[in-house]
Design a protein around this motif. Structure first.
Motif, PDB file in Angstrom:
ATOM      1  N   ASP A  43     -37.339 -32.879  21.974  1.00 34.30           N
ATOM      2  CA  ASP A  43     -36.812 -33.754  20.972  1.00 34.30           C
ATOM      3  C   ASP A  43     -37.307 -33.128  19.709  1.00 34.30           C
ATOM      4  OD1 ASP A  43     -39.605 -34.559  20.490  1.00 34.30           O
ATOM      5  OD2 ASP A  43     -39.238 -36.224  22.008  1.00 34.30           O
ATOM      6  N   GLU A  44     -36.698 -33.730  18.472  1.00 34.37           N
ATOM      7  CA  GLU A  44     -36.972 -33.154  17.211  1.00 34.37           C
ATOM      8  C   GLU A  44     -38.457 -33.414  16.697  1.00 34.37           C
ATOM      9  OE1 GLU A  44     -36.305 -31.184  13.901  1.00 34.37           O
ATOM     10  OE2 GLU A  44     -34.627 -31.690  15.562  1.00 34.37           O
ATOM     11  N   ALA A  45     -38.997 -34.409  17.518  1.00 32.62           N
ATOM     12  CA  ALA A  45     -40.331 -34.824  17.105  1.00 32.62           C
ATOM     13  C   ALA A  45     -41.301 -33.529  17.377  1.00 32.62           C
ATOM     14  CB  ALA A  45     -40.992 -35.893  17.665  1.00 32.62           C
ATOM     15  N   GLN A  46     -41.159 -32.730  18.736  1.00 35.93           N
ATOM     16  CA  GLN A  46     -41.829 -31.801  19.012  1.00 35.93           C
ATOM     17  C   GLN A  46     -41.593 -30.754  18.231  1.00 35.93           C
ATOM     18  OE1 GLN A  46     -41.318 -30.900  23.413  1.00 35.93           O
ATOM     19  NE2 GLN A  46     -43.091 -32.303  23.857  1.00 35.93           N
ATOM     20  N   SER A  48     -40.827 -30.522  15.262  1.00 32.42           N
ATOM     21  CA  SER A  48     -41.557 -30.764  13.811  1.00 32.42           C
ATOM     22  C   SER A  48     -42.863 -30.575  13.892  1.00 32.42           C
ATOM     23  CB  SER A  48     -41.150 -32.206  13.311  1.00 32.42           C
ATOM     24  OG  SER A  48     -39.787 -32.373  13.195  1.00 32.42           O
ATOM     25  N   GLN A  49     -43.639 -31.029  15.146  1.00 36.22           N
ATOM     26  CA  GLN A  49     -44.777 -30.579  15.317  1.00 36.22           C
ATOM     27  C   GLN A  49     -45.237 -28.965  15.440  1.00 36.22           C
ATOM     28  OE1 GLN A  49     -47.967 -32.903  16.249  1.00 36.22           O
ATOM     29  NE2 GLN A  49     -48.227 -30.928  15.148  1.00 36.22           N
ATOM     30  N   VAL A  50     -44.464 -28.483  16.084  1.00 34.23           N
ATOM     31  CA  VAL A  50     -44.649 -27.173  16.341  1.00 34.23           C
ATOM     32  C   VAL A  50     -44.520 -26.516  14.847  1.00 34.23           C
ATOM     33  CG1 VAL A  50     -43.804 -24.855  17.166  1.00 34.23           C
ATOM     34  CG2 VAL A  50     -44.094 -26.738  18.615  1.00 34.23           C
ATOM     35  N   LYS A  51     -43.383 -26.784  14.079  1.00 33.90           N
ATOM     36  CA  LYS A  51     -43.273 -26.319  12.747  1.00 33.90           C
ATOM     37  C   LYS A  51     -44.358 -26.497  11.892  1.00 33.90           C
ATOM     38  CE  LYS A  51     -38.035 -25.731  12.462  1.00 33.90           C
ATOM     39  NZ  LYS A  51     -36.887 -26.288  11.868  1.00 33.90           N
ATOM     40  N   ASN A  52     -44.980 -27.672  11.978  1.00 36.12           N
ATOM     41  CA  ASN A  52     -45.924 -28.002  11.106  1.00 36.12           C
ATOM     42  C   ASN A  52     -47.273 -27.238  11.487  1.00 36.12           C
ATOM     43  OD1 ASN A  52     -47.463 -29.892   9.117  1.00 36.12           O
ATOM     44  ND2 ASN A  52     -48.731 -30.511  10.996  1.00 36.12           N
ATOM     45  N   TRP A  53     -47.629 -26.771  12.767  1.00 37.71           N
ATOM     46  CA  TRP A  53     -48.745 -25.849  13.076  1.00 37.71           C
ATOM     47  C   TRP A  53     -48.450 -24.679  12.419  1.00 37.71           C
ATOM     48  CZ3 TRP A  53     -47.873 -27.212  19.220  1.00 37.71           C
ATOM     49  CH2 TRP A  53     -48.712 -28.373  19.327  1.00 37.71           C
ATOM     50  N   ILE A  54     -47.119 -24.064  12.516  1.00 35.53           N
ATOM     51  CA  ILE A  54     -46.789 -22.765  11.785  1.00 35.53           C
ATOM     52  C   ILE A  54     -46.972 -22.900  10.335  1.00 35.53           C
ATOM     53  CG2 ILE A  54     -44.988 -21.068  11.561  1.00 35.53           C
ATOM     54  CD1 ILE A  54     -43.657 -22.041  14.370  1.00 35.53           C
ATOM     55  N   LYS A  55     -46.554 -24.099   9.806  1.00 33.71           N
ATOM     56  CA  LYS A  55     -46.769 -24.023   8.298  1.00 33.71           C
ATOM     57  C   LYS A  55     -48.238 -23.906   7.846  1.00 33.71           C
ATOM     58  CE  LYS A  55     -45.723 -27.224   4.518  1.00 33.71           C
ATOM     59  NZ  LYS A  55     -45.105 -28.422   4.139  1.00 33.71           N
ATOM     60  N   THR A  73     -45.232 -20.919  28.864  1.00 31.38           N
ATOM     61  CA  THR A  73     -45.858 -19.633  28.399  1.00 31.38           C
ATOM     62  C   THR A  73     -44.837 -19.021  27.341  1.00 31.38           C
ATOM     63  OG1 THR A  73     -46.407 -19.342  30.672  1.00 31.38           O
ATOM     64  CG2 THR A  73     -46.511 -17.032  29.312  1.00 31.38           C
ATOM     65  N   THR A  74     -43.523 -18.998  27.430  1.00 28.86           N
ATOM     66  CA  THR A  74     -42.807 -18.844  26.357  1.00 28.86           C
ATOM     67  C   THR A  74     -43.034 -19.360  25.005  1.00 28.86           C
ATOM     68  OG1 THR A  74     -40.966 -18.263  27.647  1.00 28.86           O
ATOM     69  CG2 THR A  74     -40.235 -18.943  25.485  1.00 28.86           C
ATOM     70  N   LEU A  75     -43.281 -20.697  24.852  1.00 22.94           N
ATOM     71  CA  LEU A  75     -43.726 -21.488  23.890  1.00 22.94           C
ATOM     72  C   LEU A  75     -45.337 -20.831  23.303  1.00 22.94           C
ATOM     73  CD1 LEU A  75     -43.181 -23.685  21.536  1.00 22.94           C
ATOM     74  CD2 LEU A  75     -44.166 -25.269  23.095  1.00 22.94           C
ATOM     75  N   ARG A 169     -60.018 -32.968  24.985  1.00 22.45           N
ATOM     76  CA  ARG A 169     -60.189 -32.041  24.069  1.00 22.45           C
ATOM     77  C   ARG A 169     -58.756 -31.299  23.653  1.00 22.45           C
ATOM     78  NH1 ARG A 169     -64.563 -33.188  26.595  1.00 22.45           N
ATOM     79  NH2 ARG A 169     -66.645 -32.669  25.843  1.00 22.45           N
ATOM     80  N   CYS A 170     -57.811 -31.576  24.230  1.00 15.70           N
ATOM     81  CA  CYS A 170     -56.590 -30.819  23.906  1.00 15.70           C
ATOM     82  C   CYS A 170     -55.451 -31.765  23.644  1.00 15.70           C
ATOM     83  CB  CYS A 170     -55.931 -30.281  25.392  1.00 15.70           C
ATOM     84  SG  CYS A 170     -57.039 -28.705  26.104  1.00 15.70           S
ATOM     85  N   GLN A 171     -54.605 -31.372  22.776  1.00  9.94           N
ATOM     86  CA  GLN A 171     -53.328 -32.214  22.661  1.00  9.94           C
ATOM     87  C   GLN A 171     -52.314 -31.847  23.566  1.00  9.94           C
ATOM     88  OE1 GLN A 171     -52.182 -32.041  18.421  1.00  9.94           O
ATOM     89  NE2 GLN A 171     -49.914 -32.342  18.944  1.00  9.94           N
ATOM     90  N   GLY A 172     -51.860 -32.898  24.278  1.00  9.75           N
ATOM     91  CA  GLY A 172     -50.948 -32.691  25.417  1.00  9.75           C
ATOM     92  C   GLY A 172     -49.594 -32.695  24.889  1.00  9.75           C
ATOM     93  N   PHE A 173     -48.910 -31.677  25.571  1.00 15.13           N
ATOM     94  CA  PHE A 173     -47.518 -31.372  25.227  1.00 15.13           C
ATOM     95  C   PHE A 173     -46.565 -30.939  26.296  1.00 15.13           C
ATOM     96  CE2 PHE A 173     -44.277 -28.882  22.739  1.00 15.13           C
ATOM     97  CZ  PHE A 173     -44.259 -29.456  21.610  1.00 15.13           C
ATOM     98  N   HIS A 174     -45.859 -32.227  26.646  1.00 10.95           N
ATOM     99  CA  HIS A 174     -45.142 -31.874  27.858  1.00 10.95           C
ATOM    100  C   HIS A 174     -43.693 -31.534  27.595  1.00 10.95           C
ATOM    101  CE1 HIS A 174     -43.785 -32.945  31.854  1.00 10.95           C
ATOM    102  NE2 HIS A 174     -42.636 -33.489  31.416  1.00 10.95           N
ATOM    103  N   ILE A 175     -43.390 -30.309  28.452  1.00  8.34           N
ATOM    104  CA  ILE A 175     -42.316 -29.689  28.152  1.00  8.34           C
ATOM    105  C   ILE A 175     -41.296 -30.167  29.292  1.00  8.34           C
ATOM    106  CG2 ILE A 175     -40.884 -27.417  28.012  1.00  8.34           C
ATOM    107  CD1 ILE A 175     -43.912 -26.293  26.934  1.00  8.34           C
ATOM    108  N   ALA A 176     -40.309 -31.091  28.921  1.00 11.00           N
ATOM    109  CA  ALA A 176     -39.417 -31.502  29.558  1.00 11.00           C
ATOM    110  C   ALA A 176     -38.313 -30.377  30.054  1.00 11.00           C
ATOM    111  CB  ALA A 176     -38.810 -32.685  29.196  1.00 11.00           C
TER     112      ALA A 176
END
Length: 326
Positions: A43-46, A48-55, A73-75, A169-176
């Motif tokens: 979704d767009e929230a995910q 935005s999250q990735v773009k924020n890390w990159i920023k 692994t691609t992500l 200790r990790c931020q969960g990130f489920h890839i649907a």
């Protein structure tokens, strides 16, 4: 004469060895997205999250979960590229092969204790659900001790196999899984780029046999491309995937009884749970919405019984018989 000979060698390298080399290129690597714009997020929230890390040029410890071949692994590698992490600051470990406490202590600790060339080092632990509980416990301590200079990205198919201490200790990130229509479009786009115009019904068979594993689908169609044409399943040499492709063809033709006989003779015990999931993912094969609803209930009961019966093969056969009678 010398010039003609030189041209001849050039043509040989282009049309002979050169073509062979191109055919050996793995499409899954060739078309692996390297930027955020080329990746399909849940979704767009995910996104935005990735773009924020990159920023911000940084990432937390991450736990990517999802089905095999879905893009975990691609992500991770996309992040390496977008964050411009030095190759010498990246350690990739396949935890299905390297999963003991000693491996964690020796390989990972020796790597993260060195000063990074960039802002931080990154350890990518693919298939982290294969790490032993003791190895996971050891990893917890390493993540805490070196949190200022190292980040960890864990990927897994089964997040329930990861100990709670690592989850915290990790931020969960489920890839649907992506929509099946978009899944088909991705494979079709690769084929067209490679100069192949696929028959849509043939492509649909490959998609239904492999969905939601995009990696497997891309590999399978690549193996079955000859002379710029995607072969029908019974014309190619697909090895272990043969029975799955044949099964799809039978289901699409409404020949569920024949599909049952094929399945019960070909499927391995450890694959039977996947068949129930496949039946659900391709529920439209059973007719209109009313029949689809009945099919879902039948598949659900088959899954429940699968955990109770002595002979899973008989249970699968019984489930398919009920589906054939809808």
């Amino acid at each position: 004469m010398g010039m003609a000979y030189t041209v001849h060698l050039f043509n040989f390298s282009r049309n002979g060895y050169g073509e062979q080399k191109e055919m050996r290129d793995l499409w899954v690597e060739k078309y692996r997205p390297k930027t955020v714009d080329g990746y399909v997020f849940r979704d767009e929230a995910q996104r935005s999250q990735v773009k924020n890390w990159i920023k911000e040029k940084t990432i937390p410890h991450l736990l990517f979960s999802g089905n095999a071949g879905i893009g975990k692994t691609t992500l991770a590698k996309l992040l390496f590229n977008e964050l411009e992490i030095n190759d010498l600051d990246i350690l990739e470990i396949n935890a299905s092969r390297t999963n003991s406490v000693d491996d964690v202590r020796d390989k990972i600790v020796n790597f993260v204790q060195m000063i990074p060339f960039g802002d931080f080092k990154v350890v990518l632990l693919d298939e982290a659900d294969y790490l032993s509980p003791n190895a996971q416990a050891a990893l917890r301590g390493v993540m805490e001790e070196y949190h200022t200079t190292a980040r960890f990205i864990l990927t897994c198919n089964y997040p329930n196999r990861i100990i709670p201490a690592l989850h915290s200790r990790c931020q969960g990130f489920h890839i649907a899984k992506i929509d099946q229509t978009e899944f088909t479009a991705r494979v079709a786009e690769i084929l067209i780029t490679e100069g192949v115009t696929p028959d849509l019904d043939t492509l649909d068979t490959y998609v239904k046999a492999t969905y939601p594993d995009l990696r497997k689908c891309i590999n399978t169609v690549q193996m079955n491309v000859q002379d710029n044409s995607l072969l029908k399943p019974n014309e190619g040499d697909t090895g272990e995937a043969d029975w799955k492709l044949d099964m799809v063809e039978l289901f699409k033709a409404g020949k569920i009884q024949e599909a049952r006989k094929l399945l019960c003779g070909a499927v391995r015990p450890e694959e039977m749970e996947e068949i129930y999931r496949w039946l659900y993912d391709n529920i439209e094969l059973f007719g209109d919405e009313e029949k689809q609803d009945q099919a879902v209930l039948t598949i659900k009961q088959g899954m429940v019984d699968h955990t109770l019966v002595v002979d899973p093969e008989i249970n699968l056969a019984a489930t398919l018989i009920r589906l054939a009678r809808l």
